[in-house]
Design an enzyme around this catalytic site. Structure first.
Site, mmCIF file in Angstrom:
data_model
loop_
_atom_site.group_PDB
_atom_site.id
_atom_site.type_symbol
_atom_site.label_atom_id
_atom_site.label_comp_id
_atom_site.label_asym_id
_atom_site.label_seq_id
_atom_site.Cartn_x
_atom_site.Cartn_y
_atom_site.Cartn_z
ATOM 1 N N GLN B 127 41.126 32.546 29.921
ATOM 2 C CA GLN B 127 41.157 33.779 30.688
ATOM 3 C C GLN B 127 41.693 33.514 32.085
ATOM 4 O OE1 GLN B 127 37.405 36.345 31.216
ATOM 5 N NE2 GLN B 127 37.673 35.356 33.190
ATOM 6 N N GLY B 128 42.767 34.163 32.457
ATOM 7 C CA GLY B 128 43.356 33.956 33.779
ATOM 8 C C GLY B 128 43.066 35.122 34.704
ATOM 9 N N TYR B 129 41.876 35.126 35.290
ATOM 10 C CA TYR B 129 41.500 36.204 36.210
ATOM 11 C C TYR B 129 41.440 35.681 37.650
ATOM 12 C CZ TYR B 129 40.027 39.403 32.430
ATOM 13 O OH TYR B 129 39.971 40.237 31.356
ATOM 14 N N SER B 130 40.442 34.807 37.908
ATOM 15 C CA SER B 130 40.163 34.403 39.288
ATOM 16 C C SER B 130 41.311 33.607 39.889
ATOM 17 C CB SER B 130 38.913 33.522 39.330
ATOM 18 O OG SER B 130 37.802 34.241 38.869
ATOM 19 N N SER B 162 38.379 28.197 32.201
ATOM 20 C CA SER B 162 37.726 27.375 31.179
ATOM 21 C C SER B 162 38.701 27.151 30.039
ATOM 22 C CB SER B 162 36.499 28.059 30.595
ATOM 23 O OG SER B 162 35.783 28.729 31.583
ATOM 24 N N GLU B 245 31.904 40.184 28.653
ATOM 25 C CA GLU B 245 31.456 38.928 29.241
ATOM 26 C C GLU B 245 30.030 39.067 29.743
ATOM 27 O OE1 GLU B 245 33.361 35.503 31.756
ATOM 28 O OE2 GLU B 245 33.123 37.233 33.049
ATOM 29 N N SER B 375 29.082 36.984 40.606
ATOM 30 C CA SER B 375 27.963 36.221 41.157
ATOM 31 C C SER B 375 26.715 37.096 41.277
ATOM 32 C CB SER B 375 28.335 35.695 42.538
ATOM 33 O OG SER B 375 28.421 36.783 43.435
#
Lengths: 364, 407
Positions: B127-130, B162, B245, B375
């Site tokens: 997953q390419g988000y942050s 990840s 998620e 968070s």
């Protein structure tokens, strides 16, 4: 599988909640709390009309024959309103004590009068509940003498039901000169603790249970679940009030509810409190439906709600700022209610110890 | 309140138990969950797919089992595998997040192309988000793509990715509309990880492992039809995925499992011949956590019932990620304390078999879970604003267009 309340249970909660919101405004609540007897004649009559004293009493004895989960729903609503009413002992534990330890004749004699609101039983444990007080009660020739303290719902009791050290239960008529009741105001104005001084008092034994200690413990556990539910309701009320107050209170040209520092306090409270509701429901349900887990669940519900309740009471008072510390809002009535619930019928450390014993992790 | 399963659910539970009993010798080790699936893992995955224990509600034409959605059935299957300590199949972001997202908003062509091989474990997704500059404020992301002929051309950097070191594909958020308001300038693309211009650098974490990566994109080309929904819809697509998620991260079974392992440890561990279970100081900590674990478990059952009835759970669901990840860390913290000095041993090569290293790793990894996926502080904003209806923090500046980096 259906984990939750039935429509009837939700209705019961709504009806009682609305009744208390209408009939027990803060001024009325304060006036009763100032007396410290934990009793208001008007409120009592109202609760009798709603059928609460007969909640757990079988229909053949004039009650509605509901279960302990229903009783917990009621306890939560009473906690939400900080209702000064003899409930936990008079309407839940005493009827259960008669059902568990009374014989048929005793049930037929007492239960209909309780359901009708004619008899109000205070109730106390000599040692089984984990109380920190000392007593000196002695039984001689079937008569009871000495001082017995820590009685719940004794403020306007017509009789008291006392659990002796060995699990035997006795009922004492308080309207005689061999029994003298003295109710002391507690930190919680909505519920006193009562001491009875007995001098060769005649008592009625409830001795039909095969295992008197187990019977006494099951009554104790039901009471603990009620106190947990009461704290849940009181905690929810304090949270609701905190959110409302924070939305109204303006500082730095903004409602303080828009500050993350304040929002995060409320988020912490709801994150701890909301899962408690499921724990209380389960513990209540287990008393009737899952006997193997009833003890552990009741001890944990009591202990966990005591711990969460303390944090909720402190945090929500802080959200109210200086006003929370004053007498003006009356918020402290709920703070104190939660404090009372925590200590009676065994504090959290004691209840966790009992849960450990019940799981074979500790010896008594 | 009725905690008994219906006959239909009871029958499913019996069937799953019988399956586990008969087949558990073939199940891959649970320690392989954060690695590229090996042969045994793939064979197990294929078997579970055939029996409908993974991909259960995914329609047959996309390679799933095609069962009607039934929240309780899915819960029973998950509980039985977790309870038996047996792998319930490959868990990764492709299966848990991309598949439901494509089912909800993907095109027919995308579903046919990607869902079946993803379920079978043949395509692993990351997953390419942050990004380094876009964490909690994800919508301010700066990795961008412009159209050149039939391709998007991607430049930028992702972080916390990840599985990127062994993934076949990445689903990625990129800015394609630099002049639109920040939430509306993002697109969601599906990109092969072997594309020219992608560089993966492992990011070593405090656990000593490298389960995360940094991923760099330099003029990476991907066909324009590799977009999910339309240009500028990426934020909408991502929120579909994030929803899954947040469900993934708060599993009450995990807590119960951990709790029972700690009980066993406290019965076995001794200080000077005295069992820790017999020491009130340790025991009361255990009991306090038992109360929390029970509350968490029954709260999960309550949510399950509400989902089963199609009810909105509101704040009850919003709190799960926050209190669940914190509770998980309290449990691993007690485990570490119970092991004490003897538990300081830390050998990454023995992970999965040696209790001390596994607990130590969890004790640290749990902090990653508290921070990742929104968070605790972001969760508390969501809980208080969406759950309790408290007002938003006023923004420091109005929402403005995000200019991307120089082309």
């Amino acid at each position: 599988m259906d984990f939750g309340l039935s429509d009837e249970q939700r209705q019961l909660s709504d009806i009682l909640g609305n009744y208390l919101a209408d009939q027990l405004p803060i001024d009325e609540l304060r006036a009763v709390a100032d007396q410290g007897t934990g009793f208001s004649d008007d409120l009592w009559q109202g609760l009798v009309e709603l059928g609460l004293p007969g909640l757990l009493i079988p229909e053949e004895h004039g009650g509605s024959g509901l279960g302990i989960l229903d009783a917990a729903v009621v306890a939560e609503a009473l906690g939400y309103g900080a209702a000064p009413a003899p409930y936990v002992a008079s309407m839940v534990m005493a009827p259960l004590a008669l059902l568990r330890s009374g014989d048929d004749a005793q049930q037929a004699a007492w239960l209909p009068r309780i359901a009708a609101g004619e008899v109000r039983l205070g109730l106390g444990f000599e040692i089984l509940s984990g109380g920190t007080r000392a007593g000196d009660i002695a039984l001689k020739d079937g008569k009871l003498s000495g001082e017995f303290s820590g009685i719940l719902d004794g403020g306007a009791a017509t009789h008291v039901l006392l659990y002796l050290a060995d699990g035997w239960a006795v009922i004492v008529d308080t309207n005689t000169d061999t029994a003298e009741l003295h109710s002391a105001t507690t930190i919680d104005g909505t519920r006193p603790l009562t001491t009875v001084t007995l001098t060769d008092a005649n008592v009625e034994f409830l001795d039909a249970a095969n295992d008197p200690v187990a019977a006494a413990q099951s009554v104790l556990d039901a009471g603990r679940v009620m106190l947990a539910a009461d704290t849940l309701g009181a905690g929810q009320r304090m949270l609701d009030d905190a959110i409302t107050y924070a939305a109204d209170r303006v500082q730095f040209d903004r409602p303080i509810a828009s500050f993350q520092a304040v929002k995060h306090m409320c988020a912490d409270v709801v994150s701890a409190l909301e899962p408690c509701r499921a724990l209380v429901w389960y513990a209540a349900y287990a008393q009737d439906a899952v006997p193997d887990e009833a003890r552990v669940a009741a001890c944990h519900a009591k202990a966990h709600l005591a711990e969460v309740g303390r944090d909720v009471a402190r945090t929500t008072t802080e959200v109210h700022g200086g006003m929370g510390f004053t007498d003006l809002l009356g918020l402290h009535l709920w703070f104190k209610r939660i404090g009372f619930d925590r200590q009676v019928l065994g504090g959290p450390e004691h209840c966790r110890h009992e849960a450990a014993v019940a799981q074979g992790w500790a010896v008594e | 309140m009725d905690l008994n399963y219906s006959d239909r659910h009871k029958a499913l539970q019996d069937k799953v138990r019988a399956f586990i009993d008969a087949n558990k010798h073939e199940a891959p080790s649970l320690a392989n969950v954060r690695k590229k699936p090996d042969r045994a893992t793939l064979a197990w995955q294929h078997k579970l797919l055939r029996y409908g224990y993974v991909g259960r509600t995914v329609p047959r034409q996309y390679g799933g089992f095609g069962a009607e959605p039934d929240v309780l059935e899915s819960a029973i299957i998950s509980q039985e595998f977790t309870g038996a300590g047996i792998s319930g199949g490959i868990t990764n972001q492709g299966i848990s997040m991309l598949v439901p997202t494509l089912l909800e908003v993907g095109t027919e062509k995308q579903r046919v192309r990607w869902i079946a091989p993803t379920l079978q474990g043949e395509i692993i997704w990351c997953q390419g988000y942050s990004e380094p500059g876009a964490g909690s404020d994800l919508a301010s992301l700066k990795t961008h793509a412009h159209v050149d002929g039939d391709d998007f051309v991607i430049n930028g950097q992702k972080i916390w990715t990840s599985s990127a070191h062994f993934a076949d594909m990445i689903f990625i958020l990129v800015r394609t509309e630099p002049d639109a308001p920040k939430h509306r300038g993002i697109s969601y693309l599906l990109v092969p990880m072997d594309s020219e211009g992608i560089e993966v650098r492992p990011l070593k974490t405090m656990t000593g492992q490298s389960t995360f990566n940094e991923v760099f994109f330099t003029d990476v080309r991907v066909a324009t039809d590799q977009i999910v929904m339309d240009r500028g819809d990426g934020w909408k697509v991502a929120n579909t995925t994030l929803k899954y998620e947040r469900l993934l991260l708060g599993d009450p079974n995990k807590m119960l499992n951990r709790f029972h392992r700690i009980v066993k440890m406290m019965e076995d561990t001794r200080i000077g011949g005295r069992r820790l279970m017999d020491m009130p100081e340790y025991r009361d900590r255990l009991l306090r956590l038992q109360g929390e674990v029970m509350a968490s478990k029954y709260h999960g059952m309550r949510l399950l019932t509400e989902a089963d009835k199609g009810e909105e759970s509101g704040v009850k669901r919003l709190i799960v990620k926050y209190f669940g990840t914190v509770l998980a860390h309290k449990l691993s913290a007690l485990a570490v304390d119970v092991m004490g000095e003897a538990g300081l041993a830390y050998d990454l090569s023995g992970l999965g078999t040696e209790d001390a290293s596994l607990w130590n790793s969890d004790y640290m990894y749990d902090i990653g879970l508290i921070i990742g996926g929104g968070s605790s502080q972001i969760q508390k904003n969501i809980i208080s604003e969406r759950g309790l209806g408290m007002p938003r923090e006023p923004r420091a500046e109005p929402q403005k267009a995000q200019k991307t980096m120089e082309r």
